[in-house]
Design a protein around this motif. Sequence first.
Motif, PDB file in Angstrom:
ATOM      1  N   ILE A 143      -1.807   7.008  -4.892  1.00  0.00           N
ATOM      2  CA  ILE A 143      -2.306   6.956  -3.519  1.00  0.00           C
ATOM      3  C   ILE A 143      -3.353   5.851  -3.401  1.00  0.00           C
ATOM      4  CG2 ILE A 143      -3.458   8.247  -1.668  1.00  0.00           C
ATOM      5  CD1 ILE A 143      -2.561  10.830  -3.111  1.00  0.00           C
ATOM      6  N   ASP A 144      -3.083   4.872  -2.539  1.00  0.00           N
ATOM      7  CA  ASP A 144      -4.072   3.833  -2.249  1.00  0.00           C
ATOM      8  C   ASP A 144      -5.027   4.248  -1.142  1.00  0.00           C
ATOM      9  OD1 ASP A 144      -3.116   1.840  -4.100  1.00  0.00           O
ATOM     10  OD2 ASP A 144      -1.388   1.573  -2.764  1.00  0.00           O
ATOM     11  N   GLY A 145      -4.654   5.260  -0.386  1.00  0.00           N
ATOM     12  CA  GLY A 145      -5.538   5.728   0.662  1.00  0.00           C
ATOM     13  C   GLY A 145      -4.972   6.927   1.386  1.00  0.00           C
ATOM     14  N   LEU A 146      -5.847   7.900   1.685  1.00  0.00           N
ATOM     15  CA  LEU A 146      -5.516   9.039   2.534  1.00  0.00           C
ATOM     16  C   LEU A 146      -6.211   8.808   3.870  1.00  0.00           C
ATOM     17  CD1 LEU A 146      -4.605  11.954   3.253  1.00  0.00           C
ATOM     18  CD2 LEU A 146      -6.658  12.778   2.047  1.00  0.00           C
ATOM     19  N   ILE A 147      -5.461   8.925   4.956  1.00  0.00           N
ATOM     20  CA  ILE A 147      -5.998   8.666   6.294  1.00  0.00           C
ATOM     21  C   ILE A 147      -6.128   9.976   7.058  1.00  0.00           C
ATOM     22  CG2 ILE A 147      -5.572   7.535   8.505  1.00  0.00           C
ATOM     23  CD1 ILE A 147      -3.848   5.477   6.959  1.00  0.00           C
ATOM     24  N   PHE A 148      -7.304  10.212   7.622  1.00  0.00           N
ATOM     25  CA  PHE A 148      -7.507  11.301   8.572  1.00  0.00           C
ATOM     26  C   PHE A 148      -7.536  10.697   9.970  1.00  0.00           C
ATOM     27  CE2 PHE A 148      -9.376  13.141   4.723  1.00  0.00           C
ATOM     28  CZ  PHE A 148      -8.886  14.440   4.753  1.00  0.00           C
ATOM     29  N   ALA A 170       2.178  13.273  -2.171  1.00  0.00           N
ATOM     30  CA  ALA A 170       1.847  12.277  -3.204  1.00  0.00           C
ATOM     31  C   ALA A 170       3.017  12.074  -4.171  1.00  0.00           C
ATOM     32  CB  ALA A 170       0.606  12.721  -3.979  1.00  0.00           C
ATOM     33  N   VAL A 171       3.902  13.049  -4.262  1.00  0.00           N
ATOM     34  CA  VAL A 171       5.002  12.991  -5.235  1.00  0.00           C
ATOM     35  C   VAL A 171       5.870  11.747  -5.064  1.00  0.00           C
ATOM     36  CG1 VAL A 171       7.122  14.138  -6.002  1.00  0.00           C
ATOM     37  CG2 VAL A 171       5.021  15.476  -5.672  1.00  0.00           C
ATOM     38  N   PRO A 172       6.378  11.449  -3.856  1.00  0.00           N
ATOM     39  CA  PRO A 172       7.241  10.272  -3.741  1.00  0.00           C
ATOM     40  C   PRO A 172       6.488   8.943  -3.834  1.00  0.00           C
ATOM     41  CG  PRO A 172       6.901  11.266  -1.594  1.00  0.00           C
ATOM     42  CD  PRO A 172       6.309  12.203  -2.595  1.00  0.00           C
ATOM     43  N   SER A 195       4.049  10.451   4.091  1.00  0.00           N
ATOM     44  CA  SER A 195       3.964   9.492   2.986  1.00  0.00           C
ATOM     45  C   SER A 195       4.465   8.148   3.506  1.00  0.00           C
ATOM     46  CB  SER A 195       4.853   9.925   1.817  1.00  0.00           C
ATOM     47  OG  SER A 195       4.402  11.111   1.230  1.00  0.00           O
ATOM     48  N   ILE A 196       3.646   7.109   3.352  1.00  0.00           N
ATOM     49  CA  ILE A 196       3.998   5.783   3.858  1.00  0.00           C
ATOM     50  C   ILE A 196       3.918   4.792   2.708  1.00  0.00           C
ATOM     51  CG2 ILE A 196       3.421   3.982   5.526  1.00  0.00           C
ATOM     52  CD1 ILE A 196       2.022   6.245   7.163  1.00  0.00           C
ATOM     53  N   GLN A 197       5.048   4.253   2.325  1.00  0.00           N
ATOM     54  CA  GLN A 197       5.130   3.321   1.200  1.00  0.00           C
ATOM     55  C   GLN A 197       5.569   1.955   1.722  1.00  0.00           C
ATOM     56  OE1 GLN A 197       8.161   3.970  -2.025  1.00  0.00           O
ATOM     57  NE2 GLN A 197       6.339   4.098  -3.307  1.00  0.00           N
ATOM     58  N   GLY A 198       4.713   0.973   1.548  1.00  0.00           N
ATOM     59  CA  GLY A 198       5.043  -0.366   2.021  1.00  0.00           C
ATOM     60  C   GLY A 198       5.258  -0.440   3.514  1.00  0.00           C
ATOM     61  N   LEU A 231       0.810  -1.218   0.000  1.00  0.00           N
ATOM     62  CA  LEU A 231       0.000   0.000   0.000  1.00  0.00           C
ATOM     63  C   LEU A 231       0.850   1.279   0.000  1.00  0.00           C
ATOM     64  CD1 LEU A 231      -2.716  -1.004   2.632  1.00  0.00           C
ATOM     65  CD2 LEU A 231      -2.951  -0.973   0.133  1.00  0.00           C
ATOM     66  N   ASN A 232       0.373   2.267  -0.760  1.00  0.00           N
ATOM     67  CA  ASN A 232       0.907   3.630  -0.740  1.00  0.00           C
ATOM     68  C   ASN A 232      -0.103   4.521  -0.025  1.00  0.00           C
ATOM     69  OD1 ASN A 232       3.138   2.875  -2.184  1.00  0.00           O
ATOM     70  ND2 ASN A 232       2.542   3.873  -4.088  1.00  0.00           N
ATOM     71  N   LEU A 233       0.254   5.017   1.147  1.00  0.00           N
ATOM     72  CA  LEU A 233      -0.689   5.757   1.984  1.00  0.00           C
ATOM     73  C   LEU A 233      -0.157   7.135   2.344  1.00  0.00           C
ATOM     74  CD1 LEU A 233      -1.529   2.867   4.501  1.00  0.00           C
ATOM     75  CD2 LEU A 233      -2.850   3.519   2.469  1.00  0.00           C
TER      76      LEU A 233
END
Length: 395
Positions: free
Chosen positions: A320-325, A314-316, A214-217, A199-201
């Motif tokens: 986006i698989d999901g934006l979390i609030f 979002a650049v890196p 930004s959280i990737q994997g 996931l890309n979050l």
Amino acid sequence: MSSNILVINCGSSSLKFSVVDSASGQQPITGLAERLGDTGAVVSIKSSGNDKIIIDIPNGEHDKALSTILDHLQQQDLLETIQAVGHRVVHGGEQFTDSTVIDDQVLLAIEACNHLAPLHNPANLIGIRTCQKLLSNVPHVAVFDTAFHQTMPEQAYLYPIPYELYKEQGIRRYGFHGTSHRYVSMALADTLGKPLESLNLISAHLGNGCSAASIQGGKSIDTTMGLTPLEGLVMGTRSGDVDPSLHHFLCSQMKMSIDEVNTLLNKKSGLLGLSSLSNDMRTLEQASQDGNQQAELAIQVFCYRLAKHIAALAVPLGHIDGLIFTGGIGENSVAIRQRVLALLAVLGFKIDDEQNKSAGKSQHGLITQPESTPAYVVNTNEEWMIAKDTQAAIQ
């Protein structure tokens, strides 16, 4: 065997605590000691299913507060169930990339980071050392706000200043709120039934302090806070990003000292400074509805800056698989989520008004339309994350 962890979050004049079952996340008892060192020092304790009790400890310091808490745990037959103590530590510098069992060397390393977080780390150390004396029969674990962001690449964490300042002084971007960002990303992956590694979050932790990441994997690859928690988003009393030359301007033109500028940007700016009213988003939303234009302006700046930072994060990721609030504002403000997602239409976000209104009441909730880039509300639980980390570290 019990999996209860005592979680401690120690400030200079306050101390939050909770007993957390690291397996289930249940918290049979929580509390707060505040105004420590003052004649009005008190310990407030809330047990599940019971009313809050308040214990006066006039002029009590951290040792008195902790001994009062431990006495109460003993009375509730909980003290013997504590397997370890998990301590929130704000700054771990570059040395700590994970939660760590505390020994003398770890204490020295935390102390060596005091100059990076002079308002937080010394207080965290007071909590650790006091707790070690009073509860010496169990291990103690440090859980760092900065550790999660140690996976950022150089291009994300380096400032464009002389390189020797990084090498010699450790001046770089560290990021904070790592425990919350890590928890909500893991929780969302679990809810979706997908591997976190796939996931890309983007996680937006919004409270009195605010940051996004930004959280990737499952790994942080960029975040909004920097060397200190002042960088990035508009917050309750913190300015977030400003022109670095503002310091020089205020010192030279208004004859302010550097300490006065630091206080201005950390404690008198953000929502409070813009609105001249409050640092509490609930107060500002009500004032805006009542026609207060300055409150409305503060909300607009907050949302605009947040949307810009989310777009940049979002650049890196590439996609986006999901934006979390998450956080107090992220979980509870229907209007802020609506405003921010409207500004992010360029990234394909389309809010579902009904789902947005009902989100936050359950653990997790999708708040966008089926054809939209997904956005979710995820309730954070930093205490449970600290408890999980502590249990893993002692094992």
